[in-house]
Enzyme design. Sequence first.
Site, short mmCIF file in Angstrom:
data_model
loop_
_atom_site.label_atom_id
_atom_site.label_comp_id
_atom_site.label_asym_id
_atom_site.label_seq_id
_atom_site.Cartn_x
_atom_site.Cartn_y
_atom_site.Cartn_z
CG ASP A 1 -1.09 9.43 2.19
OD1 ASP A 1 -2.26 9.39 1.76
OD2 ASP A 1 -0.27 8.51 1.98
CB CYS B 1 -2.68 4.04 -6.50
SG CYS B 1 -3.46 5.06 -5.24
CB VAL C 1 -2.28 -20.02 2.82
CG1 VAL C 1 -0.80 -19.69 2.72
CG2 VAL C 1 -2.70 -20.95 1.67
#
EC number: 6.3.5.4
Length: 537
Positions: free
Chosen positions: A95, A2, A259
């Site tokens: 969690d 987050c 990439v």
Amino acid sequence: MCGIALSIGPEADPATFRRMLAVLAPRGEVTETRQENGLLAGVRRLRIVDRHRALQPWVSPDQRYLLCYNGEVFNHFELRVELTRLGYAFRGGSDTEVVLAAFLRWGEDAVRRLRGEYALAVVERATGRAYLARDPLGVKPLYWARSPGCLHLASEVKALVGHGAPISEVPPGHHGWAEPDGTVRLRPHVDLLTLGVGLPVIDDPDEAALLVRVALTDSIRMRVDTDLTVGVVLSGGLDSSLALLHAHRMHPDCLAITVGVPDSPDVAYARRFAADLGVPHEVVELRPRDIRLADVREAIRISELTEYGDIINAVVSVPIFRRLRELGVKVVLTGDGADELFGGYPMYRRVGPERSRRLVLHKIRNLCRTELQRVDRTSMDHGVEARVPFLDLSVVELAMRLPLELKMRDGQEKWIVRRAFADVLPDYVRRRPKNPMSYSSGLHERARLYKPLFARLHRSFGYDLLEPVRRDFDSLLTRCGNDLDRAIADGLARPDYTVLEHARDLVGAARWNAAPVVRRLVGPRRTRGGDEAPLPG
């Protein structure tokens, strides 16, 4: 994972808080807030574990504490079992709830039981006191700044620059309390400098190889324990190939992503290894001319990095995570940290065992603001959770118990890792030498063309409120003969490159970038015999 933001204090302003949280919007999918008198707390949540019930900020059953939490604790199942046995009644399967329950049970000692990658703030609602903690290596970030009557906390620097005040970082492996008056007192809960100290050195190659294999396999196992697709950032080198090999064996739904310039070493090795495993493989093909100033500016805005080489790597990393977002992949493994721990740099051999330990410790203590910061910002800016199995604390501690001669042997770096997995890796991967990502992708020199502008761009975002761009520490070490103390002193005395140094670097980059154009304009030369001759490099 987050993005978290809090404003704590009598002058906490809802409009200012909303702007802070809005800056963190790319880190998650949903915005969740709680606003009380003197406490504004919010999370931009990327839904990974217990996706529909793990709402934040999470409040304790007795309503005393509020938790804002970024990251994942991979041993939350084991902790849940222990806490249930001790009488805690869980409401969900996240969690997040386990972290707060552990704090309620064990207080500040709880952080020593957490195995994962996290940054958190537990606020005592009645008093405004906030307990802050960050994982041992600093995989997940946490910063703070003061304004009159308010303490602000956030997952990224960019969320705090609007206050115009100096910004500070919660150091890796630290925890402690922020008081209502704005005083922040932090101390280590893990001392990286003492890892492995007092434990026996593991100098038997067979024992060391077995322990490395067990520790790394277990670390990866914990990080692929999800019902979501698992991606692996694959360079085709040893570390990322090991991550992909294990993810493929342990998880039913994984893919690799690479990439680079189409004919670059990274793309060639990665294509071959992914094909051999039968793993779906995404290749983000870029050509040097595809990288423009706007891409460099965006990479600096996203990454907030403070060393030139890391910024160049961020320019290369952004397209990887942009593509993962497009594919809907939210969990990814990377191979970061293996070079630092297992002798991936020639400097370790040059300075000998004792000084190499100091160099290792210096590098891993600074990963939080170099490689790990690059990985966190470029992944989370695209709503992707990057996990770093080589930097599990168990792996780090084991690496600190291994002598240098097991890490670098027979002219090969990371020898013990190659030995540990010799029976499962193909020779072309096991024998491939270390090559930095931006170089082996074929894109380094194009990004270097814009290097003289990095510091100015960095300042334009206000990131110097934390710290300014500085010269690359690896370059300082080389210039100082790998003398750590001398390099640190030199970096303090001359933190940035001079105009002359920038000019020389620009000339070199310009020459490299102009070469393909010259080749196209001039075409192949012909010798007197009619054969084509290559242009001089």
